[in-house]
Design a protein around this motif. Structure first.
Motif, short mmCIF file in Angstrom:
data_model
loop_
_atom_site.label_atom_id
_atom_site.label_comp_id
_atom_site.label_asym_id
_atom_site.label_seq_id
_atom_site.Cartn_x
_atom_site.Cartn_y
_atom_site.Cartn_z
N ALA A 114 11.68 -32.31 10.44
CA ALA A 114 11.90 -30.96 9.93
C ALA A 114 11.19 -29.92 10.76
CB ALA A 114 11.44 -30.88 8.48
N GLU A 115 9.99 -30.23 11.24
CA GLU A 115 9.25 -29.27 12.05
C GLU A 115 9.96 -29.03 13.38
OE1 GLU A 115 6.56 -26.53 13.46
OE2 GLU A 115 7.00 -27.22 11.42
N GLY A 116 10.48 -30.10 13.97
CA GLY A 116 11.25 -29.93 15.21
C GLY A 116 12.51 -29.12 14.99
N LEU A 117 13.20 -29.37 13.88
CA LEU A 117 14.41 -28.61 13.56
C LEU A 117 14.08 -27.14 13.37
CD1 LEU A 117 17.42 -28.55 12.83
CD2 LEU A 117 16.77 -29.17 10.48
N ARG A 118 12.99 -26.87 12.68
CA ARG A 118 12.57 -25.49 12.45
C ARG A 118 12.28 -24.78 13.77
NH1 ARG A 118 8.08 -22.21 11.51
NH2 ARG A 118 6.69 -23.80 12.32
N GLN A 119 11.60 -25.46 14.67
CA GLN A 119 11.28 -24.86 15.96
C GLN A 119 12.54 -24.59 16.78
OE1 GLN A 119 8.41 -23.66 16.96
NE2 GLN A 119 7.36 -24.35 15.12
N ALA A 120 13.52 -25.49 16.70
CA ALA A 120 14.78 -25.28 17.42
C ALA A 120 15.49 -24.03 16.92
CB ALA A 120 15.67 -26.51 17.27
N ARG A 126 14.17 -37.59 -2.29
CA ARG A 126 15.27 -36.61 -2.32
C ARG A 126 14.74 -35.19 -2.28
NH1 ARG A 126 18.11 -40.55 -5.65
NH2 ARG A 126 17.05 -39.81 -7.52
N VAL A 127 13.67 -34.93 -3.00
CA VAL A 127 13.07 -33.58 -3.00
C VAL A 127 12.55 -33.24 -1.62
CG1 VAL A 127 11.14 -32.21 -3.89
CG2 VAL A 127 12.50 -33.60 -5.46
N ILE A 128 11.88 -34.19 -0.96
CA ILE A 128 11.34 -33.95 0.38
C ILE A 128 12.46 -33.71 1.37
CG2 ILE A 128 10.11 -35.04 2.31
CD1 ILE A 128 8.41 -36.50 0.17
N ILE A 129 13.50 -34.53 1.31
CA ILE A 129 14.62 -34.39 2.25
C ILE A 129 15.32 -33.07 2.05
CG2 ILE A 129 16.91 -35.31 2.81
CD1 ILE A 129 15.71 -38.12 2.21
N PHE A 130 15.54 -32.69 0.80
CA PHE A 130 16.25 -31.43 0.55
C PHE A 130 15.46 -30.24 1.07
CE2 PHE A 130 17.26 -27.69 -2.00
CZ PHE A 130 18.62 -27.62 -1.79
N SER A 131 14.17 -30.19 0.75
CA SER A 131 13.37 -29.03 1.15
C SER A 131 13.15 -29.00 2.66
CB SER A 131 12.03 -29.03 0.42
OG SER A 131 11.27 -30.17 0.76
N LEU A 148 15.01 -30.71 5.21
CA LEU A 148 16.16 -30.79 6.10
C LEU A 148 17.35 -29.96 5.62
CD1 LEU A 148 16.14 -34.61 6.94
CD2 LEU A 148 15.01 -32.74 8.15
N MET A 149 17.66 -30.02 4.34
CA MET A 149 18.85 -29.34 3.86
C MET A 149 18.64 -27.83 3.71
SD MET A 149 21.30 -31.55 3.64
CE MET A 149 20.57 -32.32 5.09
N GLN A 150 17.47 -27.42 3.23
CA GLN A 150 17.27 -25.99 3.00
C GLN A 150 17.38 -25.14 4.26
OE1 GLN A 150 13.67 -25.56 0.62
NE2 GLN A 150 14.88 -25.45 -1.26
N PRO A 151 16.80 -25.57 5.41
CA PRO A 151 16.96 -24.75 6.61
C PRO A 151 18.42 -24.59 7.03
CG PRO A 151 15.17 -26.31 6.91
CD PRO A 151 15.88 -26.70 5.65
N LEU A 152 19.21 -25.67 6.90
CA LEU A 152 20.63 -25.59 7.25
C LEU A 152 21.39 -24.81 6.20
CD1 LEU A 152 21.19 -29.26 8.47
CD2 LEU A 152 20.92 -27.22 9.87
N GLU A 153 21.04 -25.00 4.94
CA GLU A 153 21.70 -24.26 3.87
C GLU A 153 21.50 -22.76 4.06
OE1 GLU A 153 21.53 -23.50 -0.96
OE2 GLU A 153 19.83 -24.38 0.09
N ALA A 154 20.30 -22.35 4.47
CA ALA A 154 20.03 -20.92 4.67
C ALA A 154 20.96 -20.33 5.74
CB ALA A 154 18.57 -20.72 5.07
#
Length: 207
Positions: free
Chosen positions: A70-76, A135-140, A142-148
């Protein structure tokens, strides 16, 4: 011969070994004995660090792995925002498209999360409480940054924005599908397939 690891190092080595095995084989195919043998310690020693056994270790390993990813995705995604603010060339006028492209290309460059196996095989094999925790960890993470990003793309239409989570899950799954394609099925590069996939998303969202 079994060795006794220094305590400060032992837990991290257990986690590293467990991650290698869980990623390669999945939860059900890995035993605590496998993990102990991987680093040369006694099977019973694992319970010192993880008293509740394999499930506790799996949740710890998976949570750490997801957070790193998630941190890498956020930085990208933030990298695109920086380029857009500086007005650099080759950044689309539509910022959300640039963010999705950067996210997709970054994801292709990472070791696979095996997201399908995680959701369909690994999580059903653990307790419901442990699965819900993941599921809570994955959603917050990985999914939330893409959902935004998709919520921005879908504008102010409340009915369409309700689908943003679905779109985020589809995007993640499609990227993993591209990553898993055998090379002889790919015309050009896998990164070019990201562009094709985004064209489908863009055209669908625009109409």
């Amino acid at each position: 011969m079994m060795v006794k690891l220094p305590l400060p190092d032992a837990r991290s080595r257990v986690i590293e070994a467990a991650e290698r095995l869980f990623v390669a084989r999945g939860y059900s195919a890995v035993t605590l004995r496998d993990i102990a043998q991987e680093i040369g310690i006694r099977h019973a020693s694992l319970y010192y660090h993880f008293p509740h056994g394999k499930e506790e270790l799996y949740v710890e390993v998976t949570a750490q792995r997801v957070q790193r990813y998630a941190e890498g995705l956020r930085q990208a995604i933030l990298g695109v925002d920086g380029e857009h603010q500086r007005g650099e060339k080759n950044v689309e006028s539509s910022l959300w498209q640039a963010r999705l492209r950067a996210a997709g290309n970054w994801m292709l460059e990472q070791p696979s999360m095996h997201f399908g196996r995680l959701m369909q095989s690994d999580m059903p094999a653990i307790s419901e409480s442990a699965a819900e925790q993941l599921r809570v960890i994955i959603f917050s993470a990985l999914m939330q940054p893409l959902e935004a990003i998709f919520r921005e793309a879908l504008g102010n239409d409340p009915l369409r924005r309700e689908r943003s989570v679905t779109y985020a899950g589809m995007f993640f799954s499609l990227i993993e599908g591209i990553d898993n394609l055998p090379a002889h099925y790919v015309q050009g590069s896998k990164h070019e397939l990201v562009d094709i996939m985004l064209d489908v998303f863009v055209n669908g969202l625009a109409n």
